[in-house]
Structure formats: C-alpha cells, structure tokens
Design a protein around this motif. Structure first.
Motif, PDB file in Angstrom:
ATOM      1  N   ASN A  37       0.787  -1.152  -0.105  1.00 13.71           N
ATOM      2  CA  ASN A  37       0.114  -0.017  -0.020  1.00 13.71           C
ATOM      3  C   ASN A  37       0.736   1.327   0.110  1.00 13.71           C
ATOM      4  O   ASN A  37       0.623   2.230  -0.835  1.00 13.71           O
ATOM      5  CB  ASN A  37      -0.891  -0.072   1.254  1.00 13.71           C
ATOM      6  N   ALA A  38       1.793   1.027   0.827  1.00 17.13           N
ATOM      7  CA  ALA A  38       2.875   2.317   0.823  1.00 17.13           C
ATOM      8  C   ALA A  38       3.395   2.585  -0.465  1.00 17.13           C
ATOM      9  O   ALA A  38       3.554   3.752  -0.854  1.00 17.13           O
ATOM     10  CB  ALA A  38       3.793   2.186   2.025  1.00 17.13           C
ATOM     11  N   ALA A  41       1.295   4.215  -2.832  1.00 17.58           N
ATOM     12  CA  ALA A  41       0.861   5.600  -2.515  1.00 17.58           C
ATOM     13  C   ALA A  41       1.997   6.506  -3.034  1.00 17.58           C
ATOM     14  O   ALA A  41       2.059   7.596  -3.479  1.00 17.58           O
ATOM     15  CB  ALA A  41       0.742   5.757  -1.001  1.00 17.58           C
ATOM     16  N   ASP A  79       4.783   6.247   5.045  1.00 15.35           N
ATOM     17  CA  ASP A  79       5.451   6.427   3.573  1.00 15.35           C
ATOM     18  C   ASP A  79       5.434   8.097   3.402  1.00 15.35           C
ATOM     19  O   ASP A  79       4.490   8.674   3.999  1.00 15.35           O
ATOM     20  CB  ASP A  79       4.626   5.726   2.781  1.00 15.35           C
ATOM     21  N   THR A  82       1.141   9.717  -1.492  1.00 16.60           N
ATOM     22  CA  THR A  82       0.143  10.758  -1.643  1.00 16.60           C
ATOM     23  C   THR A  82      -0.850  11.056  -0.617  1.00 16.60           C
ATOM     24  O   THR A  82      -1.415  12.089  -0.556  1.00 16.60           O
ATOM     25  CB  THR A  82      -0.759   9.913  -2.974  1.00 16.60           C
ATOM     26  N   GLY A  83      -0.829  10.158   0.483  1.00 18.66           N
ATOM     27  CA  GLY A  83      -1.761  10.445   1.574  1.00 18.66           C
ATOM     28  C   GLY A  83      -3.171  10.415   1.126  1.00 18.66           C
ATOM     29  O   GLY A  83      -3.398  10.221   0.021  1.00 18.66           O
ATOM     30  N   MET A  84      -3.837  10.431   2.099  1.00 20.85           N
ATOM     31  CA  MET A  84      -5.505  10.485   1.877  1.00 20.85           C
ATOM     32  C   MET A  84      -6.155  11.797   2.559  1.00 20.85           C
ATOM     33  O   MET A  84      -5.699  12.343   3.744  1.00 20.85           O
ATOM     34  CB  MET A  84      -6.017   9.353   2.579  1.00 20.85           C
ATOM     35  N   SER A  92     -11.923   4.656   2.077  1.00 18.59           N
ATOM     36  CA  SER A  92     -10.946   3.324   1.474  1.00 18.59           C
ATOM     37  C   SER A  92     -10.830   2.687   2.953  1.00 18.59           C
ATOM     38  O   SER A  92     -10.681   1.356   2.611  1.00 18.59           O
ATOM     39  CB  SER A  92      -9.652   4.038   1.376  1.00 18.59           C
ATOM     40  N   LEU A  93     -10.924   3.005   4.072  1.00 25.31           N
ATOM     41  CA  LEU A  93     -10.748   2.113   5.294  1.00 25.31           C
ATOM     42  C   LEU A  93     -11.853   1.995   6.144  1.00 25.31           C
ATOM     43  O   LEU A  93     -11.957   2.436   7.297  1.00 25.31           O
ATOM     44  CB  LEU A  93      -9.552   2.400   6.111  1.00 25.31           C
ATOM     45  N   HIS A  98     -13.373  -3.532  -0.067  1.00 27.16           N
ATOM     46  CA  HIS A  98     -12.181  -3.836  -0.921  1.00 27.16           C
ATOM     47  C   HIS A  98     -12.807  -4.697  -2.004  1.00 27.16           C
ATOM     48  O   HIS A  98     -13.587  -5.520  -1.553  1.00 27.16           O
ATOM     49  CB  HIS A  98     -11.121  -4.423  -0.314  1.00 27.16           C
ATOM     50  N   GLY A 126      -5.326  -7.112   2.218  1.00 24.42           N
ATOM     51  CA  GLY A 126      -4.928  -5.744   2.123  1.00 24.42           C
ATOM     52  C   GLY A 126      -4.814  -5.213   3.566  1.00 24.42           C
ATOM     53  O   GLY A 126      -4.496  -5.871   4.537  1.00 24.42           O
ATOM     54  N   PHE A 127      -5.181  -3.865   3.761  1.00 20.29           N
ATOM     55  CA  PHE A 127      -4.829  -3.102   5.177  1.00 20.29           C
ATOM     56  C   PHE A 127      -5.569  -3.789   6.249  1.00 20.29           C
ATOM     57  O   PHE A 127      -4.760  -4.002   7.284  1.00 20.29           O
ATOM     58  CB  PHE A 127      -5.621  -1.643   5.184  1.00 20.29           C
ATOM     59  N   TYR A 128      -6.473  -4.575   6.202  1.00 16.55           N
ATOM     60  CA  TYR A 128      -7.152  -5.269   7.317  1.00 16.55           C
ATOM     61  C   TYR A 128      -6.466  -6.302   7.890  1.00 16.55           C
ATOM     62  O   TYR A 128      -6.600  -6.670   9.056  1.00 16.55           O
ATOM     63  CB  TYR A 128      -8.525  -5.837   6.802  1.00 16.55           C
ATOM     64  N   THR A 174       1.565   9.033   4.854  1.00 17.96           N
ATOM     65  CA  THR A 174       0.850   8.105   5.657  1.00 17.96           C
ATOM     66  C   THR A 174       1.586   7.386   6.686  1.00 17.96           C
ATOM     67  O   THR A 174       2.589   6.859   6.510  1.00 17.96           O
ATOM     68  CB  THR A 174      -0.255   7.312   4.999  1.00 17.96           C
TER      69      THR A 174
HETATM   70  P1  ADP Z   1      -6.003  -2.428  -1.683  1.00 17.69           P
HETATM   71  O1  ADP Z   1      -4.609  -1.654  -1.356  1.00 17.69           O
HETATM   72  O2  ADP Z   1      -5.992  -3.776  -2.398  1.00 17.69           O
HETATM   73  O3  ADP Z   1      -6.867  -1.461  -2.430  1.00 17.69           O
HETATM   74  P2  ADP Z   1      -6.575  -1.908   1.125  1.00 17.69           P
HETATM   75  O4  ADP Z   1      -7.482  -2.624   2.128  1.00 17.69           O
HETATM   76  O5  ADP Z   1      -5.035  -2.348   1.574  1.00 17.69           O
HETATM   77  O6  ADP Z   1      -6.832  -2.544  -0.285  1.00 17.69           O
HETATM   78  O7  ADP Z   1      -6.302  -0.504   0.977  1.00 17.69           O
HETATM   79  C1  ADP Z   1      -7.687   0.400   0.693  1.00 17.69           C
HETATM   80  C2  ADP Z   1      -7.374   1.485   0.265  1.00 17.69           C
HETATM   81  O8  ADP Z   1      -6.734   2.522   1.038  1.00 17.69           O
HETATM   82  C3  ADP Z   1      -6.349   1.610  -0.896  1.00 17.69           C
HETATM   83  O9  ADP Z   1      -6.812   1.073  -2.293  1.00 17.69           O
HETATM   84  C4  ADP Z   1      -5.694   3.168  -1.074  1.00 17.69           C
HETATM   85  O10 ADP Z   1      -6.711   4.102  -1.588  1.00 17.69           O
HETATM   86  C5  ADP Z   1      -5.942   3.394   0.350  1.00 17.69           C
HETATM   87  N1  ADP Z   1      -4.621   3.268   1.178  1.00 17.69           N
HETATM   88  C6  ADP Z   1      -4.185   2.111   2.040  1.00 17.69           C
HETATM   89  N2  ADP Z   1      -3.027   2.459   2.500  1.00 17.69           N
HETATM   90  C7  ADP Z   1      -2.611   3.757   1.979  1.00 17.69           C
HETATM   91  C8  ADP Z   1      -1.533   4.494   2.358  1.00 17.69           C
HETATM   92  N3  ADP Z   1      -0.300   4.185   2.871  1.00 17.69           N
HETATM   93  N4  ADP Z   1      -1.507   5.710   1.631  1.00 17.69           N
HETATM   94  C9  ADP Z   1      -2.375   6.262   0.810  1.00 17.69           C
HETATM   95  N5  ADP Z   1      -3.560   5.466   0.565  1.00 17.69           N
HETATM   96  C10 ADP Z   1      -3.627   4.206   1.275  1.00 17.69           C
END
Ligand code: ADP
Length: 637
Positions: A37-38, A41, A79, A82-84, A92-93, A98, A126-128, A174
């Motif tokens: 993910n990082a 980004a 990282d 781009t950040g959010m 996204s979270l 997903h 992913g993130f979870y 992020t």
């Molecule tokens: P995936 O990466 O497969 O889309 P994730 O659950 O890991 O699924 O992440 C969901 C979304 O959260 C990503 O698509 C991205 O838009 C955002 N995201 C997660 N981690 C980061 C990060 N470090 N920096 C920016 N956006 C992030």
C-alpha cells in the motif's frame, strides 16, 4: 476538533472478524500488504508529480520507513506518498469494501478453501490484515500538495467501529501504527522484520528503511566502542525482471509471482524475455496454475503492470494483452514509452500495439511448446484456462490458426480423461469422412449417450465433445486444415452417401406418412424428414445448419435474454419398427385416432431426448400408462 465515531460496512466487519478469529497461518503477510500500500501511494504521488511538481513538497527522497518502539509495543510504517483526505480515508478504510471482499468471504465458506487455508493468500486481504497482529491500529495521513499541516487521524480496535479526527502532520503521506498484540511482539525485532521483508517485499522499488543499532569505534576514547543508530535499507530493490535469467533462482521467480499476482500458489509457467528491435522492452510474465477467483467478474482487472525504465506507470495495463489471455500476470518494462503516458494515450499508441503483438505471439508460442514438451502440465493449464483461451478463435482472426493448434477436446471414441487435439482428430478420420464432427452438451456422459451420435458410432467416426458454453460459438465457421466443423445436432447428416437408390425407395415408402406427421405437427416443428443420424432411437429434433445451438439457446435464456422461439426439425428413423407399424396402420386407415396419438407421443419423446419437457407432461404420462395397461393385458393373455 471533533471526533467522529463511524461504523464499518458489514462486509468489512465480517472480514475483520475473520482476520482476528480464524486466520492463523502466514500472519506475517500483513507487512507485505502494508508495504505494498505504501509503495502504491508513493507511485501515485510520483506519477502525479510529473505534471504537478508542487506535490513533491521538496521531499524528493521517496521511502518507506519502519519504526519499532519496544516500550510502546508499536510498529509504525511511514510513507511519503500521496496520503489521503478525510473523505478518502473514510471510504478506503471503512465504508467501501475492498473489491472482492464479498467473494472472499463466500470463498472462505467453500470446502476447497477450508481444506487448504493457503488459498486465502489468493485474495488481496490488504490493510485489514493488520488486525491479525494488532489489537489497535492508528493511521495518520496528510494529502500531498495540500499546503498545510492539516491531517487526519483514523483509529480502530476492530470492534465494528472506527474514529476519525483532525490532527497535524509535518510531512505528506501516511503513518500506519500497529499496536501489536502481546504475543505478536516479535514484529518489533530487527531480524524478524528483515526476514519478512526479504521474503515478501525485496522487489519493492522504493527503499524500505529502518534505524538499526550499530557499533562504532568511539571518536572520544580510543579502543572503545559506542552504539549509534543508522538508517539501513532492508530490501534489495532489484527489479528482478532486469536481471539476467541466469542470476535468478526458481524461488525468486516464484516469490515475485506471488508479489505481482497476490496468488499463493506457484505459477504454472514463467516467461521472461527481452525484446529488441522495433520495440525495446523486458517482459516477465506468468501463467497461473489456478484460475484467479475473480476472473469472471465484471470488474476483473487484467493486464501486466507497466513500467517505463523501471518506473511503475500503472498496474493492470489491459492494452498490453488480448482479452483471451487475461489470466496472464506479470510486468512489462518498456524503454520506448514516455514516462507520462496516460490510459488514453496507451489506447492508440503504436509502441503499445507492438508490445501487445510481441507478447501475444510469445505466449501462444510458449503454450505450443508446453503442449508439445510438457503435455501433462499443458493439460492442467488447459482444463483451467482453455475456456478463456478459446475466445481468441472468435476474436483474434489473425491468430485463429495458432490458437486452434492449442485446442483440446474430449471425444466420443475416447474415455473422459483423454483429450485430443484437432490434429489428432484429423489424423484419425476414417476413409470417406470429410468433416470434423462435434456435439455440444453439458457433460461428457450426456453427450456420449446422445441418440444424435448413433450413426457416427456405427461408422466408427469420432465426434468431438464441446462442453463449454462458448464452444458452439467458436466451432461455427471454424476450419482446421481445410476441414469444416459440423454439429451432430444441426443440419442434415448423411454418412452413407453410397446408398442413394435405397434411400430414394425409403423416402417414397414413407412419403405419405411423413406428410401426415408434418401436417399434424405444423405448429410445433418446421419440417419432418427422414434421419441419417439415428440407428436405434425412433426420432429426434434437430436444428437447421444456421440455427442457434440448443445449448447456447438454453444458456442465453437462462441469462434472461429474449430468444425468439426457434422451431426445430423432427427427424424420424425409417429403420425403427414403429414407423413400419405406423405405416401399415396408415395404409389401412388414413384418419386414425391411434395414429394421431402416436404422433404426439413421438414428438414428446423427441423433446425429452433433447433435454426439454413434453408439451403436456400430464397427457404424456397418461398416454404412456394407458399403453402400458394395454400391453400388459395383452401379455397376460
Ligand atoms: P487495496 O490496497 O488492495 O486497494 P487495502 O484495504 O489495502 O486494499 O487499501 C484500501 C485503500 O486504502 C487503498 O486502495 C488506498 O486507496 C488506501 N490506502 C491504504 N494504504 C494507503 C497508504 N499508505 N497511502 C495512501 N492510501 C492508502
């Protein structure tokens, strides 16, 4: 500053629940997911900064940093990508599941996955996945180029809810902080982190760094050592595809495959080559062993990752391969494309076209070699992906021939486990046989026992079984080595071309009876004729040469398509005793009630044989019962 308390979407809740309570193996993949993910980004920020340099915020050194705090028990991944924004992080979270989560959850219920937990890795969790090792996760993020320190803090303990609140952050990007569970504290150890990163994230182009403690000679006191902290890059960052084949181990190829595909299984085939000449690029492509679980979904993302001179431009560049090879994964690194190519430019770019052509040829050649030299491996590939590959026959006119060499089919004269190629079929054709015969169906058994094949069986002609829904579509109009394909269930079949006089005679004999049948069934069938395909069965329904295949018709109907009712042709078997008997009855009495009833029964039988219901099942059953009574009484004397 207000703190919002929000609820996760249902699917996310279920997913989290699963992460925490059911997944025990391969917990370390959380690090791969977060690093990935990082890295995404950073790629995004770098790509966007090509057109808007303010996004760099004078921070030109892209990197991903790990910070382990043993006292607090936290591991932080930072990282400078781009950040959010607040909206983005909520979506996204938390509130958007997903893509594939639903399928992932459904798949977990399946026996296959239960028996083989490694399959879970196929799904990008992913993130979870952080919650496999952490009981609380805090994310602080600031959008690149926002021009202020305003940032947002997201936090959750995976209890169905998460919070977001305003905060401040110095740099863009992020920070993900994992509050590690008591028994997962090993992820604070340098050696453990090193190991996991080397295993899963070594290829990540951006440096993954960590401050490590080192001993150094003291500058103050001679002979004494002092401990200092120094930033070290933990991944080799080597673009594996640019290395020499000889320097890459099989293990490395496999690991990289898992990295690009999120598949847990080993690939079936690795294709690594460098193209020079009209276009310069490196391709590292993989054919998976198993069907990606989402390949039939509408939003399936196909295509290799496109790099230009090592810089990742986009994932899933669909312009690079034809759709019928959409199962192929990997990377393409081009030296000719500009760095700032967009999807729009790619659509009509000559270089991309050249790359696409080259890869397609290479892939088809590779499959051809596999078929020749590693047949078993090819067969398992084909069973998995043949259905998709075949689409190329229809859609890629210029490679029709090459693709037909790759086709395999089960056939009537062989057992179900044997597949034959078209060449083998043609080699086995009998004297006088001019066409390649095929039958469509849903199973080998059903097709093999079909009455439509009686004449072929008698002649010893083999018939290809086309059991995929797309098959009829593909066989129509296909030729192989000058031989046309002909469906056993459509058009006239005449395998005994020599017996013309005899056939004429039979025709004459049954002419009046056939007219009677035709007249009675005129609303149901478009014609009645003598059959060249039946030997034991009394009658059957067939389509015209140009009619839609009944299999296809069923499929389209099941998909809710409005298919015009296509009348079929009733073929009767002149060799069957029933027609002799009916003919005698007819000669005796032109308007017979019994005859009328028999004609109805014949039509119903034909419907049953093609897998449809009789027109009036109750009437059909009653008539049969009545005839049985009659016959039983006669038998009993
Ligand atoms: P995936 O990466 O497969 O889309 P994730 O659950 O890991 O699924 O992440 C969901 C979304 O959260 C990503 O698509 C991205 O838009 C955002 N995201 C997660 N981690 C980061 C990060 N470090 N920096 C920016 N956006 C992030």
């Amino acid at each position: 500053m207000t703190k919002e308390n929000l609820e996760f979407k249902t699917e996310v809740k279920q997913l989290l629940d699963l992460m925490i309570h059911s997944l025990y193996s391969h917990k370390e993949i959380f690090l791969r997911e977060l690093i990935s993910n990082a890295s995404d980004a950073i790629d995004k920020a770098r790509y966007e900064s090509l057109t808007d340099s303010s996004l760099m915020e004078n921070d030109r050194e892209w990197k991903i940093k790990l910070t382990a705090d043993k006292e607090a028990g936290t591991l932080t991944l930072s990282d400078n990508g781009t950040g959010m924004t607040k909206d983005e992080i909520i979506r996204s979270l938390g509130t958007i599941a997903h893509s594939g989560t639903k399928e992932f959850l459904a798949a977990l219920q399946s026996k296959e996955v239960k028996d083989n937990p490694a399959l879970i890795g196929q799904f990008g969790v992913g993130f979870y996945s952080s919650f496999m090792v952490a009981d609380k996760v805090t994310v602080v993020t600031r959008k690149a180029g926002s021009g202020s320190k305003k940032a947002v803090k997201w936090e959750s303990s995976a209890d169905g809810r998460f919070t977001v609140e305003d905060t401040e952050k110095e740099g863009k990007g992020t920070d993900v902080t994992l509050h590690l569970k008591e028994d997962e504290r090993k992820y604070l150890e340098e050696w453990e982190l090193r190991g996991v990163i080397r295993k899963y994230s070594d290829y990540i182009e951006h440096p993954v760094v960590m401050d490590v403690e080192k001993e150094q000679d003291s500058t103050l006191k001679k002979g004494e050592k002092v401990k200092i902290k120094e930033e070290e890059t933990l991944n080799s960052r080597k673009a594996i595809w640019l290395k020499d084949k000889a320097d890459i181990s099989e293990e490395e190829y496999k690991e990289f495959y898992k990295h690009v595909s999120h598949d847990f299984m080993d690939p079936a085939k690795v294709i690594h080559y460098k193209a020079e000449g009209t276009s310069e690029f490196v391709a590292l492509l993989y054919i998976p062993s198993n069907m990606p679980f989402d390949i039939y979904y509408k939003d399936y993302k196909m295509g290799p990752t496109l790099y230009v001179k090592r810089v990742q431009i986009m994932e899933h560049c669909e312009q690079l391969i034809p759709r019928y090879l959409r199962f192929v994964k990997g990377v393409i690194d081009s030296s000719d494309l500009p760095l700032n190519v967009s999807r729009e430019i790619l659509q009509s770019n000559r270089q991309v076209e050249i790359i696409n052509k080259s890869i397609t040829k290479k892939l088809l050649d590779t499959l051809g070699e596999m078929k020749k030299n590693e047949y078993d491996r090819y067969l398992s590939f084909y069973k998995e992906f043949g259905r998709i590959l075949k689409e190329g026959i229809h859609f890629d006119f210029s490679r029709k021939e090459a693709i037909s060499e790759l086709l395999l089919f089960q056939s009537m004269n062989k057992t179900a486990d044997l597949y034959i190629s078209l060449q083998e079929y043609v080699d086995g054709m009998k004297e006088g046989q001019e066409e390649i015969y095929y039958i469509t169906g849903t199973s080998y058994e059903e097709a093999k026992n079909s009455p439509y094949l009686e004449a072929f069986k008698e002649k010893g002609y083999d018939v290809l079984m086309m059991l995929d829904e797309v098959d009829d579509f593909i066989a129509t109009g296909l030729e192989y080595k000058g031989k046309k394909f002909k469906s056993a269930v459509k058009g006239e079949i005449d395998l005994d071309k020599s017996k013309e006089a005899e056939k004429k005679e039979t025709k004459k004999k049954f002419k009046a009876l056939i007219e009677l049948i035709r007249d009675q069934l005129k609303d149901d069938v478009k014609d009645v004729r003598l059959s060249g395909r039946l030997k034991d069965t009394a009658c059957c329904l067939v389509g015209d040469e140009m009619d839609m295949d009944p299999q296809m018709e069923k499929l389209l109907k099941s998909m809710g398509q409005d298919i015009p009712q296509n009348k079929r042709i009733l073929e009767i078997n002149p060799a069957h005793p029933i027609f002799e008997a009916m003919n005698r009855l007819f000669e005796k009495e032109q308007k017979s009630v019994v005859l009328e009833e028999y004609i109805k029964l014949l039509y119903d039988q034909a419907l049953l044989l093609e897998g449809s219901k009789p027109k009036d099942p109750t009437a059909f059953a009653n008539t049969i019962s009545r005839l049985m009574v009659k016959d039983a009484e006669r038998a009993a004397g």
